[in-house]
Design an enzyme around this catalytic site. Structure first.
Site, PDB file in Angstrom:
ATOM      1  N   ASP A 103       0.844  -1.192   0.000  1.00 58.39           N
ATOM      2  CA  ASP A 103       0.000   0.000   0.000  1.00 58.39           C
ATOM      3  C   ASP A 103       0.883   1.246   0.000  1.00 58.39           C
ATOM      4  OD1 ASP A 103      -2.173  -1.674   0.293  1.00 58.39           O
ATOM      5  OD2 ASP A 103      -2.190  -1.495   2.484  1.00 58.39           O
ATOM      6  N   SER A 104       0.306   2.343  -0.459  1.00 59.67           N
ATOM      7  CA  SER A 104       1.077   3.583  -0.496  1.00 59.67           C
ATOM      8  C   SER A 104       1.592   3.962   0.903  1.00 59.67           C
ATOM      9  CB  SER A 104       0.189   4.681  -1.076  1.00 59.67           C
ATOM     10  OG  SER A 104       0.684   5.926  -0.759  1.00 59.67           O
TER      11      SER A 104
END
Ligand code: URA
Length: 235
Positions: A103-104
């Protein structure tokens, strides 16, 4: 470039063995059999074939470990123009792409390669490669909650497979957990922790199978060494 050198570069055979192929009349340049040993070709323009099959230079396979910082997107392009992981890998001409994703807002170990076959194997659920995460979560999971995380917990309508979960530290308000999972479902660690009411505040991947992030600094990358390569190839 000499024809036999180009053939070796294409992985056809060694230069000497390539000369034999030329002598035997098995090699064609632009559709014409070439028998002269000194033939020079232009790799950008000429088409070389051996026994009727066109040959092309072998692409160098690269295997890179990146310590992905928070805020960087694991994709090849981002519609919103945000920095993507490949923007961080400078000086590598090969077209590499990430193996799986983070995930970012997750940091840590991300593998990148141009070896499609290996990437496919490494992300296939049947391989059951463990990924180790360090998570800072709200509160301190009790025994029962830890057991639920370990034994499988329902997220998105499906129970997760067994996981290894250890409490490394408790600060009172938050705790640090070490979580090893064998699957790679979307936002899995966060969803698991949410399911026991201990939401993740920070997440970092520190291992992918035998590969360890070690002291690699955030935003830095390096090529895998021979030992690491052997370990992922053997999976
Ligand atoms: N689990 C998550 O929740 N996020 C990640 O990025 C990786 C695993």
């Amino acid at each position: 470039m000499r024809l036999q050198k180009y053939m070796a570069l294409c992985g056809v055979a060694s230069r000497r063995a390539s000369e034999e192929l030329i002598k035997n009349g098995q090699v064609q340049v632009n559709g014409k059999v070439v028998l002269e040993m000194g033939t020079v070709i232009d790799p950008d323009k000429d088409r070389v074939s051996v026994d009727g099959k066109t040959v092309k230079p072998e692409k160098r396979k690269v295997y890179i470990m990146l310590n992905k910082p928070v805020g960087i997107v694991t994709s090849l392009k981002d519609e919103k123009g945000r920095t993507v992981v490949t923007d961080l890998i400078e000086g590598v001409d090969e077209r590499i792409y990430p193996v799986g994703r983070l995930d970012s807002d997750t940091s840590g170990l991300l593998l990148l390669t141009n070896d499609g076959e290996l990437a496919f194997k490494l992300t296939h659920p049947s391989k059951r490669i463990f990924k180790k995460y360090i998570a800072i979560v709200e509160g301190l999971p009790n025994k029962g909650e830890l057991e639920r995380l370990r034994n499988g917990i329902k997220i998105d309508g499906r129970v997760t497979s067994k996981a290894k979960v250890k409490v490394l530290k408790n600060f009172g308000e938050d705790s640090i957990l070490e979580i090893e999972i064998f699957e790679g479902r979307n936002r899995q660690v966060k969803k698991m922790c949410e399911a026991v009411n201990h939401p993740v505040k920070k997440l970092k991947r520190v291992a992918f199978g035998e590969l360890q992030l070690g002291g690699l600094e955030s935003g830095n990358w390096r090529y895998l060494n021979d030992e690491e390569l052997a370990s992922i190839r053997s999976l």
